[in-house]
Design an enzyme around this catalytic site. Structure first.
Site, short mmCIF file in Angstrom:
data_model
loop_
_atom_site.label_atom_id
_atom_site.label_comp_id
_atom_site.label_asym_id
_atom_site.label_seq_id
_atom_site.Cartn_x
_atom_site.Cartn_y
_atom_site.Cartn_z
N SER A 91 10.36 -2.27 -14.91
CA SER A 91 11.03 -2.58 -13.78
C SER A 91 12.71 -2.99 -13.83
CB SER A 91 10.43 -3.52 -12.78
OG SER A 91 10.11 -4.71 -13.53
N ASN A 146 0.35 0.96 6.16
CA ASN A 146 1.25 0.19 4.90
C ASN A 146 2.14 -0.76 5.86
OD1 ASN A 146 4.09 1.09 3.19
ND2 ASN A 146 2.74 -0.70 2.86
N GLY A 147 1.68 -2.04 5.34
CA GLY A 147 2.26 -3.35 5.96
C GLY A 147 1.44 -4.43 6.31
N CYS A 163 15.62 -6.59 5.50
CA CYS A 163 14.75 -7.86 5.50
C CYS A 163 14.75 -8.46 4.25
CB CYS A 163 13.38 -7.57 5.93
SG CYS A 163 12.14 -8.95 5.91
N CYS A 193 12.18 -12.93 1.69
CA CYS A 193 11.52 -13.64 0.55
C CYS A 193 12.72 -14.47 -0.22
CB CYS A 193 11.10 -12.63 -0.36
SG CYS A 193 12.17 -11.22 -0.79
N TYR A 199 12.30 -3.51 -6.38
CA TYR A 199 11.08 -3.50 -7.45
C TYR A 199 10.00 -2.44 -6.79
CZ TYR A 199 6.94 -5.15 -9.67
OH TYR A 199 5.63 -5.12 -10.30
N GLY A 222 -0.17 0.61 -4.98
CA GLY A 222 -1.59 0.01 -4.88
C GLY A 222 -2.59 0.62 -5.86
N ASP A 255 15.41 -8.69 -16.08
CA ASP A 255 13.88 -8.70 -15.31
C ASP A 255 14.29 -8.67 -13.80
OD1 ASP A 255 11.39 -8.25 -15.00
OD2 ASP A 255 10.83 -10.33 -15.61
N ASP A 256 13.38 -8.26 -13.18
CA ASP A 256 13.42 -7.68 -11.74
C ASP A 256 13.56 -9.19 -10.84
OD1 ASP A 256 10.76 -7.83 -10.49
OD2 ASP A 256 10.57 -6.94 -12.32
N CYS A 300 0.87 -1.12 0.03
CA CYS A 300 0.03 -0.06 -0.08
C CYS A 300 0.82 1.13 -0.05
CB CYS A 300 -0.91 0.13 1.34
SG CYS A 300 -2.01 -1.29 1.59
#
Length: 489
Positions: free
Chosen positions: A307, A125-126, A463, A466, A266, A46, A369-370, A20
């Site tokens: 991107s 946001n989060g 962080c 992912c 990204y 968003g 690509d990203d 968001c």
């Protein structure tokens, strides 16, 4: 009447979706107009829905929440006239919790609550990783929820606090919350901004004239309203702005920052500044590192627009291989095909991207690509290049393999749907049908983001869950549902 939104990306479900964007302004005439401009600049964060709450000393609080793009809703004079006052906050949304792809208007932020000392609105946001536990507790104690959003927990926690003003109630509430949050809130006179102790999501401060201030997810939104960038809200900091004065509070225990590294890869706009560093320059440097790590003989370096463009420029510069726009993006697709026929849907990515045949034919192409998420779009793009006469196709990816879902505000597929969770790099190369496939290393990504020594494995600077599967905040709700964390090595 409650409308339902169809999926926002019918032809592009192979990207991670940003969470968001939040924006707030105080101390200017018609603050909601400034907020609308700011949200327009944050639209990339968003596209599903947006909302604005304003306060006017004579008319009190007013709000408007709409599905769709900011430009289609909050540029209408008739609507903006209903949002008067010198203080306003806003939110653009892509659902990551609640009813994904089937959002009700009650889920659209900002959320508003009326307390004993006056009203307050919040935009978040989060993602709250203990939202299910909090919701159960609050419902058992009598709270009545109006939405499916995890963010509404904050309002209910504030309502139950015994503190005597809204900022103190917000501190109480956020101390109960786990996960990632950058919050912009408002009372009748105050604009408030808060970041979680790890600073996973961005939030910045801008100055407008002598007495005006803005809070924004990114600096690019300050530029559009002519605000001067002051600084970032620091991890674990709360800022309270009233009558032209900003006060800083520290409601949480100190913790080492773990800013989301994918913001650099990204999510954020390339013209934003994060951590004192240009997002564009970081992405260009990713391409430089990628060229050093994964060189290959070829004739042309092409980005997957938009991107992949900065990384492709960096790769080209470092490798000495010419850069070219081998793929052209249709900038005007918008929502034209939001409910396509099956025949049109089968055209897939061709509605969005087209190959520059005259440039590609007979060339050995490095495609930058990203990320690779499911891999479906990557396969289609490879087929398009080969159909256009490319001699070879080599994929170079400006992030490490995405093998783990994000629980901090990014819409990520289940782990079993992530290509890198099921396949090795060699297996992914075979699956995509390309001549070679290489991802930037985690150390290379860290170097590109300004960490000269790479990743500190004992104490990571960002962080990167992912990629690494190392979650800085335990995802309690998902573990409760059966998610298995990475086994200790």
């Amino acid at each position: 009447m409650t409308a339902q939104m169809p999926p926002a990306h019918p032809f592009d479900d192979d990207k991670l979706r940003e969470e968001c964007g939040v924006f707030g302004v105080v101390g200017v005439q018609d603050a909601a107009n400034f907020v609308a401009l700011g949200l327009h600049a944050l639209q990339h964060r968003g596209q599903e829905a947006g909302g604005i709450v304003s306060h006017d000393p004579e008319q009190g609080f007013n709000s408007a929440r709409r599905f769709g793009y900011v430009r289609d809703n909050f540029t209408k004079q008739s609507l903006m006239e209903t949002l008067p006052g010198p203080l306003a906050i806003g939110h653009v949304r892509y659902s990551t919790a609640g009813s994904k792809g089937n959002t009700a208007i009650r889920d659209v932020q900002p959320f508003f609550g009326e307390f004993s000392m006056g009203g307050a609105a919040i935009a978040h946001n989060g993602n709250i990783t203990n939202a299910n536990a909090l919701r159960r507790e609050l419902i058992e104690r009598g709270s009545i929820f109006q939405s499916s959003s995890d963010s509404e927990c904050i309002i209910h926690l504030m309502a139950r606090s015994l503190q005597q003003n809204v900022p103190e109630r917000m501190k109480d509430a956020l101390r109960r919350v786990e996960g990632a949050f950058s919050v912009v809130a408002m009372t009748r006179t105050k604009l408030i901004g808060v970041r979680d102790p790890l600073g996973v999501r961005p939030l910045v401060i801008g100055r407008i004239g002598d007495d005006g201030y803005a809070l924004s997810s990114e600096t690019c939104a300050l530029d559009i309203i002519g605000a001067e960038f002051v600084r970032e809200v620091e991890p674990g900091e709360m800022v309270v702005i009233e009558h032209g004065h900003l006060k800083s509070h520290r409601p949480f225990e100190a913790a080492k920052s773990r800013f989301c590294v994918f913001e650099q890869v990204y999510f954020s706009r390339p013209d934003s500044i994060l951590g004192g560093r240009s997002v564009y320059e970081t992405r260009r440097q990713i391409g430089v590192e990628l060229a050093r790590e994964a060189a290959v003989d070829a004739d042309l370096v092409c980005p997957v627009p938009d991107s992949g463009t900065p990384a492709a420029i960096g790769f080209s510069h470092e490798s000495g291989i010419p850069y070219g726009m081998g793929i052209i993006r249709n900038q005007y697709m918008g929502r034209t095909f939001i409910e396509p026929t099956e025949q049109i849907r089968n055209m897939g990515v061709r509605l969005k991207l087209n190959v520059n045949r005259a440039l590609i034919k007979g060339k050995r192409v490095i495609l930058v690509d990203d990320s690779v998420v499911r891999g479906t779009t990557s396969r289609k793009i490879k087929d398009m290049l080969l159909d256009a006469g490319a001699a070879e196709v080599h994929f170079r990816i400006a992030s490490p393999p995405t093998a783990w879902p994000c629980f901090y505000g990014v819409d990520t597929p289940d782990r079993e749907k992530l290509l890198a969770a099921r396949m090795s790099e060699e297996e992914m190369c075979d699956y995509l049908g390309v001549d070679s496939l290489k991802f930037i290393s985690l150390d290379g990504l860290y170097r590109a983001a300004g960490e000269a020594e790479g990743r500190n494995n004992s104490c990571p600077q960002f962080c990167d869950a992912c990629f690494s599967g190392e979650y800085p905040v335990r995802p309690r709700d998902m573990i409760e549902k059966g998610f298995e964390l990475k086994a200790a090595e």
